[in-house]
Motif scaffolding. Structure first.
Motif, PDB file in Angstrom:
ATOM      1  N   ALA A  28       0.834  -1.200   0.000  1.00  0.00           N
ATOM      2  CA  ALA A  28       0.000   0.000   0.000  1.00  0.00           C
ATOM      3  C   ALA A  28       0.867   1.248   0.000  1.00  0.00           C
ATOM      4  O   ALA A  28       0.538   2.244  -0.657  1.00  0.00           O
ATOM      5  CB  ALA A  28      -0.916  -0.016   1.223  1.00  0.00           C
ATOM      6  N   ALA A  29       1.986   1.201   0.729  1.00  0.00           N
ATOM      7  CA  ALA A  29       2.900   2.343   0.768  1.00  0.00           C
ATOM      8  C   ALA A  29       3.470   2.629  -0.620  1.00  0.00           C
ATOM      9  O   ALA A  29       3.563   3.783  -1.044  1.00  0.00           O
ATOM     10  CB  ALA A  29       4.022   2.072   1.768  1.00  0.00           C
ATOM     11  N   ILE A  30       3.826   1.574  -1.347  1.00  0.00           N
ATOM     12  CA  ILE A  30       4.340   1.740  -2.708  1.00  0.00           C
ATOM     13  C   ILE A  30       3.261   2.316  -3.615  1.00  0.00           C
ATOM     14  O   ILE A  30       3.503   3.219  -4.417  1.00  0.00           O
ATOM     15  CB  ILE A  30       4.840   0.380  -3.256  1.00  0.00           C
ATOM     16  N   GLN A  31       2.040   1.826  -3.479  1.00  0.00           N
ATOM     17  CA  GLN A  31       0.924   2.294  -4.300  1.00  0.00           C
ATOM     18  C   GLN A  31       0.627   3.769  -4.057  1.00  0.00           C
ATOM     19  O   GLN A  31       0.291   4.519  -4.987  1.00  0.00           O
ATOM     20  CB  GLN A  31      -0.316   1.449  -3.992  1.00  0.00           C
ATOM     21  N   LEU A  32       0.780   4.211  -2.796  1.00  0.00           N
ATOM     22  CA  LEU A  32       0.461   5.589  -2.431  1.00  0.00           C
ATOM     23  C   LEU A  32       1.668   6.516  -2.481  1.00  0.00           C
ATOM     24  O   LEU A  32       1.537   7.716  -2.229  1.00  0.00           O
ATOM     25  CB  LEU A  32      -0.146   5.620  -1.020  1.00  0.00           C
TER      26      LEU A  32
END
Length: 300
Positions: A28-32
């Protein structure tokens, strides 16, 4: 009542969506495009604000709690609504008036899309929104200015003005008719007739009107809308009955044919539906005038 300061932030909800879709704080961190720590902090703050956990944390990963499972679809729907509303606002020229039109799928795809630019060019200060719909129009609805429906011919449809009676034309693909030509009405018995599943009686009326001597052969595949039947004809699945005004001369000359020139007036018509107070509005009045002047059937 919840205070506005107690509502979750959009950032927190987007973070929740990202974690729920990936089931991973790191993904999720990579996506955001933020740090994993920032994601963990947003989720922890959201859970504290809600007073209950949204995720079970395990050594091997995470999964949604019962509360998280209930919350997820509502959050997804709300964020989608915000995104859609924002995009619509950005794309709408606020200096222009908007005409909202709701039409049947076949009327839109086989006629209106091709012709609506003519109306738009005549009214440069008017923005047009076209939506698809079918079936009856409830008098309580007011989300569109104008509705166009194909209905049984009657003088008793509420708020309805007849634009034109439906005239259907028998058509087949050029390829199919070269291989199996139509020279008389009785030759229809050698062809497959594509069923129109919402109004199957149309074929019965057509064969009776043209005195077909034998029981016709109906195809195994029927279609709900005329635009679907048209694609079936183009794919050489058989012959179909299609409204005249939806058939362009180019289409008839290059792909389709009606060698016997057979047609039939159906007991249906195309109606413009709008409450009286809306029909008095200039943009609706002009659109109705344009339809009356432009809806000219194509003759076989």
């Amino acid at each position: 009542m919840i205070k506005s300061s107690e509502f979750p932030s959009t950032r927190a909800l987007r973070t929740f969506m990202a974690v729920a879709s990936t089931m991973s704080f790191s993904k999720a961190a990579i996506q955001l495009s933020v740090s994993q720590g920032a994601v963990s902090k947003q989720i922890a703050a959201l859970e504290q604000q809600l007073g209950q956990p949204l995720f079970h944390r395990h050594i091997n990963g995470i999964n949604l709690t019962k509360a998280g499972e209930r919350y997820l679809p509502k959050v997804a729907e709300a964020l989608q609504l915000i995104q859609t509303s924002t995009a619509n606002l950005i794309q709408t020229d606020m200096t222009r008036d908007v005409l909202s039109v709701n039409v049947t799928p076949s009327f839109a795809s086989l006629w209106l899309i091709e012709h609506i630019e003519l109306f738009s060019n005549q009214h440069p200060n008017l923005q047009i929104s076209i939506k698809i719909g079918d079936g009856p129009v409830k008098s309580s609805r007011n989300d569109c200015d104008v509705y166009i429906r194909c209905l049984p011919l009657s003088k008793h449809h509420e708020h309805a003005h007849l634009l034109m009676q439906e005239s259907l034309q028998l058509v087949g693909s050029n390829t199919l008719l070269i291989d199996n030509p139509l020279q008389t009405v009785q030759d229809l018995n050698r062809h497959t007739l594509i069923p129109q599943i919402t109004r199957p009686q149309l074929w019965e009326m057509f064969t009776k009107e043209h005195q077909l001597a034998h029981t016709p052969r109906y195809g195994k595949i029927g279609y709900e809308h005329f635009y679907m039947s048209l694609e079936g004809v183009k794919s050489h699945q058989g012959l179909a009955l299609l409204p005249n005004f939806m058939l362009t001369n180019t289409l008839l000359s290059t792909q389709l044919n009606n060698p016997l020139g057979l047609s039939m007036h159906s007991p249906y018509g195309y109606y413009l539906i709008a409450p009286n107070y809306k029909r008095g509005i200039d943009k609706v009045h002009r659109f109705e005038q344009w339809l009356n002047a432009t809806l000219q059937p194509v003759h076989p």
